[in-house]
Design a protein around this motif. Structure first.
Motif, PDB file in Angstrom:
ATOM      1  N   SER A  29      32.053  37.322  36.069  1.00  0.00           N
ATOM      2  CA  SER A  29      32.841  37.099  37.281  1.00  0.00           C
ATOM      3  C   SER A  29      34.317  37.188  36.941  1.00  0.00           C
ATOM      4  CB  SER A  29      32.527  35.715  37.871  1.00  0.00           C
ATOM      5  OG  SER A  29      33.289  35.481  39.029  1.00  0.00           O
ATOM      6  N   ARG A  30      35.024  38.038  37.678  1.00  0.00           N
ATOM      7  CA  ARG A  30      36.459  38.204  37.474  1.00  0.00           C
ATOM      8  C   ARG A  30      37.178  37.965  38.795  1.00  0.00           C
ATOM      9  NH1 ARG A  30      36.469  43.833  33.905  1.00  0.00           N
ATOM     10  NH2 ARG A  30      35.411  42.969  32.064  1.00  0.00           N
ATOM     11  N   ASP A  31      37.993  36.921  38.816  1.00  0.00           N
ATOM     12  CA  ASP A  31      38.722  36.563  40.030  1.00  0.00           C
ATOM     13  C   ASP A  31      37.779  36.406  41.226  1.00  0.00           C
ATOM     14  OD1 ASP A  31      41.164  36.690  38.653  1.00  0.00           O
ATOM     15  OD2 ASP A  31      41.278  38.855  38.955  1.00  0.00           O
ATOM     16  N   GLY A  32      36.622  35.820  40.961  1.00  0.00           N
ATOM     17  CA  GLY A  32      35.658  35.578  42.016  1.00  0.00           C
ATOM     18  C   GLY A  32      34.810  36.771  42.398  1.00  0.00           C
ATOM     19  N   VAL A  33      35.010  37.896  41.699  1.00  0.00           N
ATOM     20  CA  VAL A  33      34.233  39.113  41.995  1.00  0.00           C
ATOM     21  C   VAL A  33      33.240  39.354  40.861  1.00  0.00           C
ATOM     22  CG1 VAL A  33      34.343  41.592  42.409  1.00  0.00           C
ATOM     23  CG2 VAL A  33      36.168  40.095  43.268  1.00  0.00           C
TER      24      VAL A  33
END
Length: 268
Positions: A29-33
C-alpha cells in the motif's frame, strides 16, 4: 520465519523440489493505494539449480527474493516451502544474499568482510577463517585477503561479496542484480566466474536480473515476470550445455531462448 514459509511435510527427498511456490501474491500500500508487486507466481527450484528471475523494473523480482529469504511474508500462497524433509531450513542462517552493490565495509580488510556473517551468527572463529580463505581462493582472490575494498576493482569487490554470501554454508543463495553496477565487459567475465563458482560450490542459487541474455546464459531455468500488474508469464527450461562459455551466445539455441523471452515481455 514467516507463517507462510513451511517445511515440506510429504514427499521423497530426491523428488521434492528444494523450493516450491504456488500462487504466491504480494500487495503493498502506497499513500492508501494498493499496489500489486507479485501476482500468482508459481515455480519450483531443485536442490543445486541456478534459476534466474527476469523481467522489467517493478515487476516483483526482488519482492519474490525477499519472500524466499524470509524477509517478507506473502499475502497469498497455497504452498510456499523451502528445504527438505531431513534438512530443516532456517531463514537468516541458511540464506546467503548478494546485492547489486557489494556493500563491503570500507574499514575492514577483504578477509574480515567475508567473515562478517560468521561473526554475526557466532560461528567458530578458526574454522570460519579457514573457510573464508578457501572461499577467497574459490573466487580467485587468495592474494587479496589483506586489501581494503578501495584497493579492488568493482568486479573484485563483487567476488568478495559472493564469498561473503557463502561463508556460513547457506543452503540457498539469493542474488539481486549482482552484476548490474558493473561495466559490460566485467559483467560478462563475472557471469563466467559465477557459473564456475556455482559448479564448484554446488549451491542452490536464485538470481534476479534485468538482462535477458544474462538470464539465458546463467540459468538452468528462467522464470519470466511481466509488469503492470506484475504476473508470472513463463517458467522456461534452458536446454544448453552445462559448461557454458561466452561463445554460446552466438548459437541459434541461445538466440531462440532470448527471442522467446523478448516476446513474452512484449519486446519482439
Amino acid at each position: 520465519m514467516p507463517a507462510l514459509i513451511e517445511q515440506p511435510t510429504t514427499g521423497v527427498k530426491d523428488e521434492a523440489p528444494f523450493i516450491r511456490l504456488r500462487d504466491v501474491a504480494k500487495t503493498f500500500s502506497r499513500d492508501g493505494v494498493a499496489f500489486k508487486a507479485v501476482t500468482n507466481a508459481s515455480f519450483d527450484v531443485k536442490k543445486g539449480e541456478l534459476v534466474c528471475l527476469v523481467g522489467p523494473s517493478g515487476c516483483g523480482k526482488s519482492t519474490l527474493l525477499r519472500i524466499l529469504a524470509g524477509l517478507l511474508e506473502a499475502d497469498k500462497g497455497s504452498t510456499i516451502s523451502v528445504g527438505s524433509l531431513d534438512e530443516p531450513f532456517v531463514p537468516g542462517r541458511d540464506v546467503g544474499i548478494a546485492f547489486q552493490q557489494p556493500l563491503l565495509l570500507k574499514w575492514r580488510r577483504v578477509l574480515e568482510n567475508v567473515l562478517l556473517p560468521a561473526e554475526i551468527l557466532g560461528l567458530p572463529t578458526k574454522a570460519s577463517r579457514e573457510r573464508a580463505r578457501d572461499l577467497l581462493n574459490l573466487v580467485g582472490l587468495s592474494n587479496a585477503e589483506r586489501k581494503y575494498p578501495y584497493e579492488l576493482s568493482g568486479g573484485m569487490q563483487q567476488r568478495v561479496a559472493i564469498a561473503r554470501s557463502l561463508i556460513h554454508a547457506p543452503k540457498l543463495v539469493l542474488m539481486d542484480e549482482p552484476f548490474g553496477a558493473l561495466d559490460a565487459l566485467t559483467r560478462e567475465r563475472m557471469n563466467v566466474e559465477l557459473l564456475r563458482i556455482w559448479e564448484q560450490s554446488g549451491k542452490t542459487i536464485v538470481l534476479v536480473t534485468h538482462g535477458i541474455g544474462e538470464a539465458v546464459f546463467l540459468g538452468q531455468r528462467v522464470v519470466v515476470l511481466t509488469a503492470g500488474p506484475a504476473r508470472m508469464a513463463a517458467d522456461i527450461s534452458i536446454e544448453l550445455p552445462a559448461r557454458r562459455t561466452l561463445e554460446i551466445k552466438t548459437s541459434e539455441a541461445f538466440g531462440a531462448y532470448s527471442r522467446e523471452i523478448y516476446a513474452l515481455l512484449g519486446m519482439s
